[in-house]
Design an enzyme around this catalytic site. Sequence first.
Site, mmCIF file in Angstrom:
data_model
loop_
_atom_site.group_PDB
_atom_site.id
_atom_site.type_symbol
_atom_site.label_atom_id
_atom_site.label_comp_id
_atom_site.label_asym_id
_atom_site.label_seq_id
_atom_site.Cartn_x
_atom_site.Cartn_y
_atom_site.Cartn_z
ATOM 1 N N LYS A 6 3.873 13.670 16.689
ATOM 2 C CA LYS A 6 4.527 14.734 17.723
ATOM 3 C C LYS A 6 5.730 15.444 17.036
ATOM 4 C CE LYS A 6 6.897 14.701 22.003
ATOM 5 N NZ LYS A 6 6.118 15.945 22.893
ATOM 6 N N LYS B 73 -4.739 -1.553 15.705
ATOM 7 C CA LYS B 73 -5.550 -0.988 14.722
ATOM 8 C C LYS B 73 -6.846 -0.269 15.185
ATOM 9 C CE LYS B 73 -2.733 -2.032 11.345
ATOM 10 N NZ LYS B 73 -1.992 -0.908 10.730
ATOM 11 N N ASN C 56 1.876 4.400 7.961
ATOM 12 C CA ASN C 56 1.377 3.393 7.466
ATOM 13 C C ASN C 56 2.002 2.058 7.562
ATOM 14 O OD1 ASN C 56 0.394 1.723 4.810
ATOM 15 N ND2 ASN C 56 2.290 1.966 4.283
ATOM 16 N N TYR D 16 -2.620 -7.223 16.865
ATOM 17 C CA TYR D 16 -2.550 -6.336 15.732
ATOM 18 C C TYR D 16 -3.998 -5.580 15.447
ATOM 19 C CZ TYR D 16 -2.996 -5.416 10.308
ATOM 20 O OH TYR D 16 -3.284 -4.738 9.294
ATOM 21 N N SER E 200 -5.112 2.080 9.545
ATOM 22 C CA SER E 200 -5.613 1.006 10.272
ATOM 23 C C SER E 200 -5.974 -0.249 9.472
ATOM 24 C CB SER E 200 -7.026 1.662 11.172
ATOM 25 O OG SER E 200 -7.578 0.776 11.886
ATOM 26 N N THR F 37 -0.608 -7.542 -0.745
ATOM 27 C CA THR F 37 0.809 -6.992 -0.451
ATOM 28 C C THR F 37 1.666 -8.102 0.121
ATOM 29 O OG1 THR F 37 0.303 -6.290 1.814
ATOM 30 C CG2 THR F 37 -0.453 -4.980 0.152
ATOM 31 N N ILE G 134 -5.866 -6.963 1.026
ATOM 32 C CA ILE G 134 -5.215 -6.499 0.012
ATOM 33 C C ILE G 134 -3.978 -7.056 -0.391
ATOM 34 C CG2 ILE G 134 -4.111 -3.998 -0.891
ATOM 35 C CD1 ILE G 134 -7.218 -3.859 0.122
ATOM 36 N N ILE H 69 0.935 -1.103 0.035
ATOM 37 C CA ILE H 69 0.014 0.038 0.053
ATOM 38 C C ILE H 69 0.917 1.431 -0.037
ATOM 39 C CG2 ILE H 69 -1.695 1.387 1.290
ATOM 40 C CD1 ILE H 69 -2.783 -1.482 2.224
#
Length: 307
Positions: free
Chosen positions: A183, A217, A149, A213, A199, A248, A246, A75
Amino acid sequence: MQSSTTTRPGNAELQFQRGHRIPVQHQEKPGFQSDMNPKPVSTHIPTEDGGYQRYKAAGKLKDKRAIITGGDSGIGRAIAILFAMEGASSLIVYLPEEEKDAEETKKKVKEHGSECHLLATDIRKKENCRTVVEVALRKLGGIDILVNNAAYQNMIHDIVGLTEEQWERTFDTNIHPFFYLSKYAVPHLKDGSSIINCSSVNHYIGRPDLLDYTATKGAIVAFTRALSNQKIHNGIRVNCVCPGPIWTPLIPSTMDTKAMEQFSNVPMGRPGQPSEVATCFVFLASQDSSYISGQCLHPNGGVVVGA
Ligand SMILES: NC(=O)c1ccc[n+]([C@@H]2O[C@H](COP(=O)([O-])OP(=O)(O)OC[C@H]3O[C@@H](n4cnc5c(N)ncnc54)[C@H](O)[C@@H]3O)[C@@H](O)[C@H]2O)c1
Protein backbone atom coordinates in the site's frame (compact mmCIF):
# COMPACT_ATOMS: atom_id res chain seq x y z
CA MET A 1 32.30 -33.17 -20.44
CA GLN A 2 33.05 -30.89 -17.53
CA SER A 3 32.76 -27.18 -18.38
CA SER A 4 35.57 -24.84 -17.36
CA THR A 5 33.18 -22.91 -15.09
CA THR A 6 32.13 -26.04 -13.21
CA THR A 7 33.60 -26.90 -9.84
CA ARG A 8 33.39 -30.46 -8.56
CA PRO A 9 31.47 -30.87 -5.30
CA GLY A 10 33.31 -29.90 -2.15
CA ASN A 11 31.89 -29.53 1.34
CA ALA A 12 28.90 -27.21 1.20
CA GLU A 13 28.34 -28.08 -2.44
CA LEU A 14 27.56 -31.70 -1.61
CA GLN A 15 24.23 -30.22 -0.64
CA PHE A 16 23.32 -30.24 -4.33
CA GLN A 17 23.70 -34.03 -4.51
CA ARG A 18 20.60 -36.27 -4.60
CA GLY A 19 20.20 -38.08 -1.29
CA HIS A 20 21.96 -35.37 0.67
CA ARG A 21 20.65 -35.15 4.23
CA ILE A 22 21.18 -32.15 6.46
CA PRO A 23 22.54 -33.15 9.89
CA VAL A 24 19.84 -32.55 12.50
CA GLN A 25 20.52 -29.32 14.39
CA HIS A 26 18.54 -26.82 16.41
CA GLN A 27 18.84 -23.11 17.20
CA GLU A 28 16.86 -20.59 19.22
CA LYS A 29 14.51 -18.38 17.16
CA PRO A 30 15.01 -16.38 14.97
CA GLY A 31 18.11 -18.41 13.99
CA PHE A 32 21.43 -17.24 12.56
CA GLN A 33 22.87 -18.27 9.22
CA SER A 34 26.35 -17.85 10.72
CA ASP A 35 25.60 -20.72 13.15
CA MET A 36 24.38 -23.20 10.53
CA ASN A 37 26.36 -26.25 9.47
CA PRO A 38 26.61 -26.73 6.55
CA LYS A 39 26.26 -23.11 5.42
CA PRO A 40 23.40 -22.44 2.99
CA VAL A 41 24.45 -21.66 -0.59
CA SER A 42 23.60 -18.13 -1.74
CA THR A 43 25.51 -17.64 -4.99
CA HIS A 44 25.98 -20.98 -6.77
CA ILE A 45 23.68 -23.32 -8.68
CA PRO A 46 24.19 -26.95 -9.73
CA THR A 47 25.37 -27.95 -13.20
CA GLU A 48 24.11 -30.90 -15.26
CA ASP A 49 27.33 -32.84 -14.68
CA GLY A 50 27.06 -32.95 -10.90
CA GLY A 51 29.20 -29.91 -10.23
CA TYR A 52 28.15 -26.39 -9.37
CA GLN A 53 28.90 -22.94 -10.68
CA ARG A 54 28.56 -19.32 -9.69
CA TYR A 55 25.32 -17.74 -10.86
CA LYS A 56 25.89 -16.01 -14.20
CA ALA A 57 24.56 -12.47 -14.21
CA ALA A 58 23.63 -10.49 -17.31
CA GLY A 59 22.77 -6.97 -16.13
CA LYS A 60 19.08 -7.86 -15.91
CA LEU A 61 18.33 -5.48 -13.03
CA LYS A 62 20.74 -2.68 -13.86
CA ASP A 63 20.03 0.44 -11.75
CA LYS A 64 16.88 -1.09 -10.18
CA ARG A 65 16.12 -0.36 -6.53
CA ALA A 66 14.66 -3.08 -4.30
CA ILE A 67 13.18 -3.42 -0.83
CA ILE A 68 13.75 -6.97 0.48
CA THR A 69 12.15 -7.94 3.79
CA GLY A 70 13.94 -10.72 5.65
CA GLY A 71 17.02 -9.88 3.58
CA ASP A 72 19.56 -10.65 6.30
CA SER A 73 19.62 -14.41 5.80
CA GLY A 74 18.34 -17.43 3.91
CA ILE A 75 16.31 -16.79 0.79
CA GLY A 76 16.29 -13.00 1.35
CA ARG A 77 20.10 -12.88 1.52
CA ALA A 78 20.42 -14.86 -1.71
CA ILE A 79 17.92 -12.51 -3.38
CA ALA A 80 19.92 -9.46 -2.26
CA ILE A 81 23.16 -10.96 -3.60
CA LEU A 82 21.76 -12.13 -6.95
CA PHE A 83 19.97 -8.80 -7.38
CA ALA A 84 23.34 -7.08 -6.73
CA MET A 85 25.05 -9.34 -9.29
CA GLU A 86 22.37 -8.22 -11.77
CA GLY A 87 23.02 -4.55 -10.99
CA ALA A 88 20.32 -3.68 -8.43
CA SER A 89 20.78 -1.89 -5.12
CA SER A 90 18.68 -2.81 -2.11
CA LEU A 91 17.33 -1.92 1.29
CA ILE A 92 17.13 -5.04 3.43
CA VAL A 93 14.78 -5.21 6.41
CA TYR A 94 15.09 -7.64 9.32
CA LEU A 95 14.59 -8.03 13.06
CA PRO A 96 17.09 -6.07 15.22
CA GLU A 97 18.50 -9.25 16.80
CA GLU A 98 19.67 -10.37 13.34
CA GLU A 99 22.17 -7.55 12.83
CA LYS A 100 25.09 -10.01 12.58
CA ASP A 101 23.55 -11.80 9.56
CA ALA A 102 22.49 -8.47 8.02
CA GLU A 103 26.04 -7.09 8.15
CA GLU A 104 27.28 -10.19 6.35
CA THR A 105 24.67 -9.77 3.61
CA LYS A 106 25.67 -6.13 3.19
CA LYS A 107 29.31 -7.13 2.87
CA LYS A 108 28.50 -9.72 0.20
CA VAL A 109 26.26 -7.33 -1.77
CA LYS A 110 28.93 -4.64 -1.74
CA GLU A 111 31.47 -7.14 -3.11
CA HIS A 112 29.34 -7.07 -6.27
CA GLY A 113 29.54 -3.31 -6.49
CA SER A 114 25.97 -2.53 -5.46
CA GLU A 115 24.55 -0.48 -2.60
CA CYS A 116 22.99 -2.29 0.34
CA HIS A 117 21.25 -0.33 3.08
CA LEU A 118 20.23 -1.95 6.35
CA LEU A 119 17.04 -1.32 8.32
CA ALA A 120 16.41 -3.27 11.51
CA THR A 121 12.73 -2.92 12.29
CA ASP A 122 9.76 -5.06 13.27
CA ILE A 123 7.35 -4.97 10.33
CA ARG A 124 4.47 -6.26 12.44
CA LYS A 125 3.84 -2.57 13.19
CA LYS A 126 2.28 -0.69 10.28
CA GLU A 127 4.13 2.53 11.16
CA ASN A 128 7.39 0.61 10.72
CA CYS A 129 6.23 -0.49 7.26
CA ARG A 130 5.66 3.17 6.41
CA THR A 131 9.21 3.91 7.62
CA VAL A 132 10.60 1.12 5.41
CA VAL A 133 9.14 2.81 2.32
CA GLU A 134 10.32 6.28 3.44
CA VAL A 135 13.86 5.02 4.09
CA ALA A 136 13.94 3.27 0.71
CA LEU A 137 12.92 6.46 -1.06
CA ARG A 138 15.53 8.46 0.84
CA LYS A 139 18.45 6.03 0.57
CA LEU A 140 17.81 4.47 -2.85
CA GLY A 141 16.10 7.45 -4.52
CA GLY A 142 13.06 5.38 -5.51
CA ILE A 143 11.58 1.88 -5.54
CA ASP A 144 11.31 -0.47 -8.53
CA ILE A 145 10.96 -3.84 -6.78
CA LEU A 146 9.24 -4.80 -3.52
CA VAL A 147 10.09 -8.28 -2.22
CA ASN A 148 7.78 -9.36 0.61
CA ASN A 149 9.78 -12.27 2.06
CA ALA A 150 9.88 -12.06 5.88
CA ALA A 151 8.00 -14.73 7.82
CA TYR A 152 7.44 -16.36 11.19
CA GLN A 153 6.65 -20.04 11.81
CA ASN A 154 6.39 -22.25 14.87
CA MET A 155 5.43 -25.92 14.75
CA ILE A 156 2.32 -26.91 16.75
CA HIS A 157 0.76 -30.30 16.01
CA ASP A 158 -2.85 -29.67 17.10
CA ILE A 159 -5.19 -26.70 16.77
CA VAL A 160 -6.13 -27.07 20.45
CA GLY A 161 -2.55 -26.30 21.46
CA LEU A 162 -2.13 -23.43 18.99
CA THR A 163 -2.40 -20.30 21.11
CA GLU A 164 -4.36 -17.23 20.11
CA GLU A 165 -1.12 -15.24 20.54
CA GLN A 166 0.77 -17.42 18.07
CA TRP A 167 -2.10 -17.30 15.53
CA GLU A 168 -2.06 -13.49 15.69
CA ARG A 169 1.73 -13.21 15.60
CA THR A 170 1.90 -15.38 12.48
CA PHE A 171 -0.71 -13.28 10.66
CA ASP A 172 0.84 -10.03 11.94
CA THR A 173 4.22 -11.09 10.47
CA ASN A 174 3.32 -13.10 7.37
CA ILE A 175 0.47 -11.24 5.71
CA HIS A 176 -0.39 -7.85 7.28
CA PRO A 177 3.00 -6.29 6.32
CA PHE A 178 2.49 -7.51 2.73
CA PHE A 179 -0.58 -5.26 2.64
CA TYR A 180 1.01 -2.28 4.39
CA LEU A 181 4.30 -2.35 2.47
CA SER A 182 2.49 -2.75 -0.87
CA LYS A 183 0.00 0.00 0.00
CA TYR A 184 2.74 2.47 0.93
CA ALA A 185 5.08 1.49 -1.94
CA VAL A 186 2.58 1.38 -4.82
CA PRO A 187 2.22 5.19 -5.21
CA HIS A 188 5.99 5.28 -5.89
CA LEU A 189 6.12 2.34 -8.33
CA LYS A 190 6.24 3.04 -12.04
CA ASP A 191 5.38 1.12 -15.20
CA GLY A 192 7.71 -1.91 -15.22
CA SER A 193 7.91 -2.25 -11.44
CA SER A 194 7.39 -5.55 -9.65
CA ILE A 195 6.02 -6.80 -6.37
CA ILE A 196 7.15 -10.35 -5.55
CA ASN A 197 5.68 -12.20 -2.58
CA CYS A 198 7.08 -15.28 -0.88
CA SER A 199 4.50 -17.99 -0.12
CA SER A 200 5.27 -21.71 0.39
CA VAL A 201 4.57 -25.20 -0.92
CA ASN A 202 2.75 -25.67 2.39
CA HIS A 203 -0.21 -23.68 1.04
CA TYR A 204 -0.68 -26.40 -1.60
CA ILE A 205 -0.08 -29.46 0.58
CA GLY A 206 -1.86 -28.20 3.75
CA ARG A 207 0.88 -28.94 6.26
CA PRO A 208 -0.87 -29.96 9.51
CA ASP A 209 1.84 -28.97 11.98
CA LEU A 210 2.04 -25.41 10.58
CA LEU A 211 -1.68 -24.54 10.50
CA ASP A 212 -1.33 -20.79 11.10
CA TYR A 213 1.73 -20.44 8.83
CA THR A 214 0.05 -22.44 6.05
CA ALA A 215 -3.08 -20.27 6.28
CA THR A 216 -1.00 -17.10 5.84
CA LYS A 217 0.81 -18.62 2.87
CA GLY A 218 -2.57 -19.27 1.20
CA ALA A 219 -3.57 -15.67 1.90
CA ILE A 220 -0.37 -14.51 0.19
CA VAL A 221 -1.26 -16.38 -3.02
CA ALA A 222 -4.77 -14.87 -3.02
CA PHE A 223 -3.35 -11.40 -2.24
CA THR A 224 -0.91 -11.77 -5.15
CA ARG A 225 -3.66 -12.64 -7.62
CA ALA A 226 -6.04 -9.87 -6.54
CA LEU A 227 -3.34 -7.19 -6.40
CA SER A 228 -2.08 -8.26 -9.83
CA ASN A 229 -5.57 -7.87 -11.29
CA GLN A 230 -5.75 -4.43 -9.69
CA LYS A 231 -2.31 -3.08 -10.66
CA ILE A 232 -1.43 -4.70 -13.99
CA HIS A 233 -3.29 -1.83 -15.69
CA ASN A 234 -0.63 0.48 -14.24
CA GLY A 235 2.17 -1.74 -15.56
CA ILE A 236 3.00 -3.12 -12.10
CA ARG A 237 3.38 -6.90 -12.15
CA VAL A 238 2.64 -8.85 -8.96
CA ASN A 239 3.86 -12.44 -8.64
CA CYS A 240 4.62 -15.06 -6.04
CA VAL A 241 7.30 -17.67 -5.28
CA CYS A 242 6.32 -20.82 -3.36
CA PRO A 243 9.47 -22.59 -2.11
CA GLY A 244 9.68 -26.17 -0.91
CA PRO A 245 12.26 -27.29 1.70
CA ILE A 246 15.09 -24.77 1.56
CA TRP A 247 18.13 -24.82 3.85
CA THR A 248 17.82 -21.51 5.79
CA PRO A 249 17.89 -20.42 9.47
CA LEU A 250 14.11 -20.84 9.58
CA ILE A 251 14.62 -24.61 9.57
CA PRO A 252 16.98 -25.29 12.53
CA SER A 253 15.23 -22.58 14.54
CA THR A 254 11.67 -23.87 14.09
CA MET A 255 11.63 -27.55 13.12
CA ASP A 256 11.66 -30.49 15.51
CA THR A 257 13.96 -33.48 15.02
CA LYS A 258 11.44 -35.58 13.08
CA ALA A 259 10.63 -32.73 10.69
CA MET A 260 14.33 -32.13 10.12
CA GLU A 261 14.94 -35.81 9.39
CA GLN A 262 12.15 -35.71 6.78
CA PHE A 263 13.31 -32.39 5.36
CA SER A 264 14.69 -33.81 2.08
CA ASN A 265 11.57 -35.89 1.30
CA VAL A 266 10.76 -34.36 -2.08
CA PRO A 267 11.07 -36.00 -5.53
CA MET A 268 14.56 -34.55 -6.06
CA GLY A 269 15.69 -36.18 -2.83
CA ARG A 270 17.60 -33.22 -1.43
CA PRO A 271 16.88 -29.85 0.18
CA GLY A 272 16.95 -26.74 -1.98
CA GLN A 273 19.43 -23.92 -1.53
CA PRO A 274 18.50 -20.24 -1.17
CA SER A 275 20.30 -19.53 -4.48
CA GLU A 276 17.88 -21.88 -6.27
CA VAL A 277 14.93 -19.81 -5.03
CA ALA A 278 16.56 -16.43 -5.58
CA THR A 279 16.83 -17.15 -9.32
CA CYS A 280 13.01 -17.15 -9.43
CA PHE A 281 12.96 -13.70 -7.84
CA VAL A 282 15.48 -12.41 -10.39
CA PHE A 283 13.33 -13.78 -13.21
CA LEU A 284 10.13 -12.23 -11.83
CA ALA A 285 11.83 -8.87 -11.17
CA SER A 286 13.36 -8.67 -14.65
CA GLN A 287 11.88 -8.11 -18.08
CA ASP A 288 12.43 -11.82 -18.80
CA SER A 289 9.02 -12.29 -17.17
CA SER A 290 7.38 -9.32 -18.95
CA TYR A 291 4.21 -11.31 -19.82
CA ILE A 292 3.74 -12.89 -16.38
CA SER A 293 1.63 -11.44 -13.56
CA GLY A 294 -0.60 -12.89 -10.84
CA GLN A 295 1.30 -16.20 -11.02
CA CYS A 296 3.28 -18.50 -8.75
CA LEU A 297 6.66 -20.16 -9.36
CA HIS A 298 7.43 -23.38 -7.51
CA PRO A 299 11.10 -24.03 -6.60
CA ASN A 300 10.16 -27.04 -4.50
CA GLY A 301 12.25 -30.04 -5.57
CA GLY A 302 9.66 -31.43 -7.96
CA VAL A 303 6.51 -31.50 -5.82
CA VAL A 304 3.68 -31.22 -8.35
CA VAL A 305 1.05 -28.74 -7.22
CA GLY A 306 -2.05 -27.23 -8.83
CA ALA A 307 -1.71 -23.63 -10.16
N1 LIG B 1 13.18 -22.30 4.28
C1 LIG B 1 12.16 -22.97 3.78
O1 LIG B 1 12.15 -24.21 3.73
C2 LIG B 1 10.97 -22.22 3.25
C3 LIG B 1 9.97 -22.95 2.58
C4 LIG B 1 8.87 -22.27 2.08
C5 LIG B 1 8.79 -20.91 2.22
N2 LIG B 1 9.77 -20.23 2.86
C6 LIG B 1 9.62 -18.78 2.98
O2 LIG B 1 10.81 -18.12 2.61
C7 LIG B 1 10.82 -16.84 3.20
C8 LIG B 1 12.19 -16.54 3.77
O3 LIG B 1 12.46 -17.42 4.85
P1 LIG B 1 13.85 -18.17 5.00
O4 LIG B 1 13.55 -19.60 4.90
O5 LIG B 1 14.85 -17.56 4.12
O6 LIG B 1 14.20 -17.95 6.54
P2 LIG B 1 15.02 -16.82 7.31
O7 LIG B 1 14.86 -17.11 8.75
O8 LIG B 1 16.38 -16.70 6.76
O9 LIG B 1 14.23 -15.50 6.93
C9 LIG B 1 13.08 -15.06 7.60
C10 LIG B 1 13.28 -13.59 7.81
O10 LIG B 1 12.09 -12.97 8.28
C11 LIG B 1 12.50 -11.86 9.03
N3 LIG B 1 11.45 -11.49 9.97
C12 LIG B 1 10.69 -12.33 10.72
N4 LIG B 1 9.85 -11.62 11.48
C13 LIG B 1 10.06 -10.32 11.19
C14 LIG B 1 9.51 -9.10 11.67
N5 LIG B 1 8.51 -9.10 12.57
N6 LIG B 1 10.00 -7.94 11.20
C15 LIG B 1 11.00 -7.93 10.28
N7 LIG B 1 11.55 -9.05 9.77
C16 LIG B 1 11.09 -10.23 10.23
C17 LIG B 1 13.74 -12.27 9.75
O11 LIG B 1 14.58 -11.15 9.91
C18 LIG B 1 14.34 -13.29 8.82
O12 LIG B 1 15.41 -12.72 8.13
C19 LIG B 1 9.68 -16.83 4.22
O13 LIG B 1 8.56 -16.17 3.67
C20 LIG B 1 9.37 -18.30 4.39
O14 LIG B 1 8.04 -18.53 4.79
C21 LIG B 1 10.87 -20.86 3.38
